[in-house]
Design a protein around this motif. Structure first.
Motif, PDB file in Angstrom:
ATOM      1  N   UNK A  99       0.839  -1.200   0.000  1.00 42.24           N
ATOM      2  CA  UNK A  99       0.000   0.000   0.000  1.00 42.24           C
ATOM      3  C   UNK A  99       0.874   1.250   0.000  1.00 42.24           C
ATOM      4  N   UNK A 100       1.901   1.240   0.827  1.00 39.65           N
ATOM      5  CA  UNK A 100       2.789   2.391   0.914  1.00 39.65           C
ATOM      6  C   UNK A 100       3.478   2.652  -0.423  1.00 39.65           C
ATOM      7  N   UNK A 101       3.996   1.582  -1.030  1.00 41.12           N
ATOM      8  CA  UNK A 101       4.678   1.737  -2.318  1.00 41.12           C
ATOM      9  C   UNK A 101       3.722   2.252  -3.395  1.00 41.12           C
ATOM     10  N   UNK A 102       2.487   1.748  -3.406  1.00 43.75           N
ATOM     11  CA  UNK A 102       1.503   2.180  -4.400  1.00 43.75           C
ATOM     12  C   UNK A 102       1.149   3.656  -4.216  1.00 43.75           C
ATOM     13  N   UNK A 103       0.969   4.068  -2.968  1.00 47.10           N
ATOM     14  CA  UNK A 103       0.653   5.474  -2.708  1.00 47.10           C
ATOM     15  C   UNK A 103       1.815   6.377  -3.139  1.00 47.10           C
ATOM     16  N   UNK A 139       4.084   5.790  -5.363  1.00 45.26           N
ATOM     17  CA  UNK A 139       4.189   5.819  -6.817  1.00 45.26           C
ATOM     18  C   UNK A 139       3.121   6.728  -7.423  1.00 45.26           C
ATOM     19  N   UNK A 140       1.912   6.671  -6.884  1.00 44.95           N
ATOM     20  CA  UNK A 140       0.838   7.511  -7.414  1.00 44.95           C
ATOM     21  C   UNK A 140       1.111   8.986  -7.160  1.00 44.95           C
ATOM     22  N   UNK A 141       1.787   9.278  -6.060  1.00 41.15           N
ATOM     23  CA  UNK A 141       2.055  10.671  -5.712  1.00 41.15           C
ATOM     24  C   UNK A 141       2.977  11.341  -6.727  1.00 41.15           C
ATOM     25  N   UNK A 142       3.757  10.556  -7.463  1.00 36.05           N
ATOM     26  CA  UNK A 142       4.690  11.124  -8.445  1.00 36.05           C
ATOM     27  C   UNK A 142       4.014  11.416  -9.790  1.00 36.05           C
ATOM     28  N   UNK A 143       2.773  10.978  -9.964  1.00 36.23           N
ATOM     29  CA  UNK A 143       2.087  11.182 -11.233  1.00 36.23           C
ATOM     30  C   UNK A 143       1.679  12.640 -11.385  1.00 36.23           C
ATOM     31  N   UNK A 144       1.820  13.189 -12.569  1.00 36.98           N
ATOM     32  CA  UNK A 144       1.428  14.593 -12.774  1.00 36.98           C
ATOM     33  C   UNK A 144      -0.090  14.747 -12.851  1.00 36.98           C
ATOM     34  N   UNK A 145      -0.537  15.943 -12.564  1.00 33.38           N
ATOM     35  CA  UNK A 145      -1.940  16.278 -12.740  1.00 33.38           C
ATOM     36  C   UNK A 145      -2.872  15.802 -11.640  1.00 33.38           C
ATOM     37  N   UNK A 146      -2.331  15.428 -10.466  1.00 37.70           N
ATOM     38  CA  UNK A 146      -3.200  14.990  -9.374  1.00 37.70           C
ATOM     39  C   UNK A 146      -3.999  16.174  -8.822  1.00 37.70           C
ATOM     40  N   UNK A 147      -5.257  15.946  -8.543  1.00 39.60           N
ATOM     41  CA  UNK A 147      -6.081  16.984  -7.944  1.00 39.60           C
ATOM     42  C   UNK A 147      -5.721  17.129  -6.467  1.00 39.60           C
ATOM     43  N   UNK A 199      -7.484  17.293  -3.814  1.00 43.64           N
ATOM     44  CA  UNK A 199      -8.218  16.399  -2.912  1.00 43.64           C
ATOM     45  C   UNK A 199      -7.589  15.009  -2.906  1.00 43.64           C
ATOM     46  N   UNK A 200      -7.186  14.529  -4.099  1.00 45.65           N
ATOM     47  CA  UNK A 200      -6.571  13.198  -4.176  1.00 45.65           C
ATOM     48  C   UNK A 200      -5.192  13.219  -3.536  1.00 45.65           C
ATOM     49  N   UNK A 201      -4.465  14.298  -3.701  1.00 44.17           N
ATOM     50  CA  UNK A 201      -3.147  14.411  -3.065  1.00 44.17           C
ATOM     51  C   UNK A 201      -3.277  14.324  -1.546  1.00 44.17           C
ATOM     52  N   UNK A 202      -4.304  14.964  -1.021  1.00 41.79           N
ATOM     53  CA  UNK A 202      -4.550  14.897   0.422  1.00 41.79           C
ATOM     54  C   UNK A 202      -4.847  13.463   0.856  1.00 41.79           C
ATOM     55  N   UNK A 203      -5.658  12.760   0.069  1.00 41.65           N
ATOM     56  CA  UNK A 203      -5.990  11.371   0.379  1.00 41.65           C
ATOM     57  C   UNK A 203      -4.740  10.494   0.349  1.00 41.65           C
ATOM     58  N   UNK A 204      -3.891  10.712  -0.656  1.00 41.38           N
ATOM     59  CA  UNK A 204      -2.676   9.901  -0.787  1.00 41.38           C
ATOM     60  C   UNK A 204      -1.745  10.136   0.397  1.00 41.38           C
ATOM     61  N   UNK A 205      -1.568  11.384   0.768  1.00 47.79           N
ATOM     62  CA  UNK A 205      -0.681  11.688   1.901  1.00 47.79           C
ATOM     63  C   UNK A 205      -1.209  11.078   3.193  1.00 47.79           C
ATOM     64  N   UNK A 206      -2.546  11.086   3.360  1.00 44.68           N
ATOM     65  CA  UNK A 206      -3.137  10.449   4.540  1.00 44.68           C
ATOM     66  C   UNK A 206      -2.904   8.946   4.507  1.00 44.68           C
ATOM     67  N   UNK A 207      -3.023   8.353   3.305  1.00 45.27           N
ATOM     68  CA  UNK A 207      -2.775   6.918   3.164  1.00 45.27           C
ATOM     69  C   UNK A 207      -1.334   6.554   3.445  1.00 45.27           C
ATOM     70  N   UNK A 208      -0.397   7.398   3.009  1.00 44.11           N
ATOM     71  CA  UNK A 208       1.028   7.165   3.268  1.00 44.11           C
ATOM     72  C   UNK A 208       1.302   7.222   4.767  1.00 44.11           C
ATOM     73  N   UNK A 209       0.720   8.203   5.424  1.00 42.54           N
ATOM     74  CA  UNK A 209       0.923   8.343   6.867  1.00 42.54           C
ATOM     75  C   UNK A 209       0.376   7.135   7.620  1.00 42.54           C
ATOM     76  N   UNK A 210      -0.814   6.679   7.235  1.00 38.80           N
ATOM     77  CA  UNK A 210      -1.421   5.529   7.896  1.00 38.80           C
ATOM     78  C   UNK A 210      -0.605   4.263   7.646  1.00 38.80           C
TER      79      UNK A 210
END
Length: 323
Positions: free
Chosen positions: A120-124, A126-134, A136-147
């Motif tokens: 899960x951490x690796x997937x989050x 990797x997704x964080x490096x993708x361009x064009x993230x909104x 709201x999604x960036x916030x969700x990803x950062x929360x997922x990384x922290x968890x």
């Protein structure tokens, strides 16, 4: 209850309704009001009225106190432990690999759920490096990384109860937070579950949502109803009593010792007034780790037999002195 306790009327004569009961339904009501605009999030009638009462019990002769919560019973499937040879069903959408009751890991065996959290951490990441993230999604990803990081830390450091093999109950989290007093339970306190005239030793193993009462590990649930699962509630009626003994937790938590837990619960319930039935004895469902099969020892290579030395014909073999 009347069939399980030796003298329930005397016990109830000194009982008072816990202030936790009023607070519990205050929290439920406030939560329901907040969610009225979203019908999918509003509690059903059953889940709203899931607690009959919370009583503060005491035995004046012994001084033993207990908090008794009378509610339904839902299934808790949480927990993981790499040290013990147990299988964990993580298929429930509410499954969590940790429980509040925990102890330091004792072996180097990785907890099976660790790999899933690392993925899960690796997937989050990797997704964080993708361009064009909104945003709201960036916030969700950062929360997922922290968890994921916090869970990975916990799974590497601690072992936890496992719902399928350990008898534990769950109480609303607010009861154990920011409160003090002789009737305030804490994680690790011993408990006895009473239903249908039978009694089961347990431990207060986890804290749950503050607006939900009546929850026990899969092991207890299936003892009360063989069909119990993360999709099937074992007891829907408000007929289960969770009797918790505040201040009874061991100083240092450790791996479950079912025989010791039963002995402790028996002593505590005796101090409260005693049972008219025998306290259930839980079987140990944790299989020992298989003994590694030793590698076969290679057989030594055959060697040629020594050829005896030939002596000239007619010679004699010398003998020892005095022979």
């Amino acid at each position: 209850l009347a069939a399980a306790f030796k003298d329930l009327p005397a016990l109830l004569a000194n009982a008072t309704v816990s202030p936790f009961f009023e607070k519990f339904y205050e929290l439920k009501t406030n939560d329901a009001r907040r969610k009225l605009a979203n019908l999918d999030a509003v509690l059903s009638r059953h889940n709203f009225y899931d607690c009959e009462t919370m009583l503060e019990l005491s035995n004046p002769a012994t001084g033993r106190r207990a908090l008794m919560v009378v509610a339904d019973m839902d299934v808790n499937t949480d927990g993981s432990d790499g040290d013990r040879n147990v299988q964990v069903d993580s298929s429930s959408m509410f499954y969590l690999p940790q429980t509040s009751y925990r102890w330091p890991k004792q072996t180097d065996r990785p907890t099976p759920q660790l790999a899933a959290e690392e993925k899960k951490l690796a997937d989050f990441q990797a997704e964080l490096t993708k361009p064009g993230l909104k945003p709201a999604r960036t916030t969700e990803i950062n929360a997922g990384i922290d968890l994921a990081k916090r869970r990975i830390h916990d799974l590497k450091k601690w072992s936890f109860l496992v719902a399928a093999v350990d008898p534990f109950i769950v109480l609303p989290g607010f009861i154990m937070r920011d409160h003090s007093g002789p009737f305030v339970p804490k994680v690790g306190d011993y408990a006895v579950v009473v239903h249908g005239g039978r009694a089961y030793p347990a431990i207060l193993g986890d804290s749950g949502p503050s607006h939900k009462a009546g929850e026990a590990s899969t092991l207890i649930c299936r003892e009360l109803c063989s069909r119990a699962s993360n999709l099937v509630r074992p007891i829907s009626d408000l007929s289960v009593a969770y009797v918790v003994f505040p201040g009874s937790a061991e100083e240092k938590p450790g791996p479950p010792d079912l025989a010791k837990w039963r002995e402790k619960c028996q002593a505590l319930i005796d101090e409260l007034g005693g049972l008219a039935v025998e306290l259930h004895e839980w079987p140990n469902l944790v299989a020992p780790w298989p003994t590694p099969t030793p590698s076969p020892t290679p057989e030594p290579s055959p060697t040629a037999a020594a050829t005896p030395e030939l002596k000239p014909e007619g010679s004699s073999t010398p003998t020892s002195a005095g022979g």
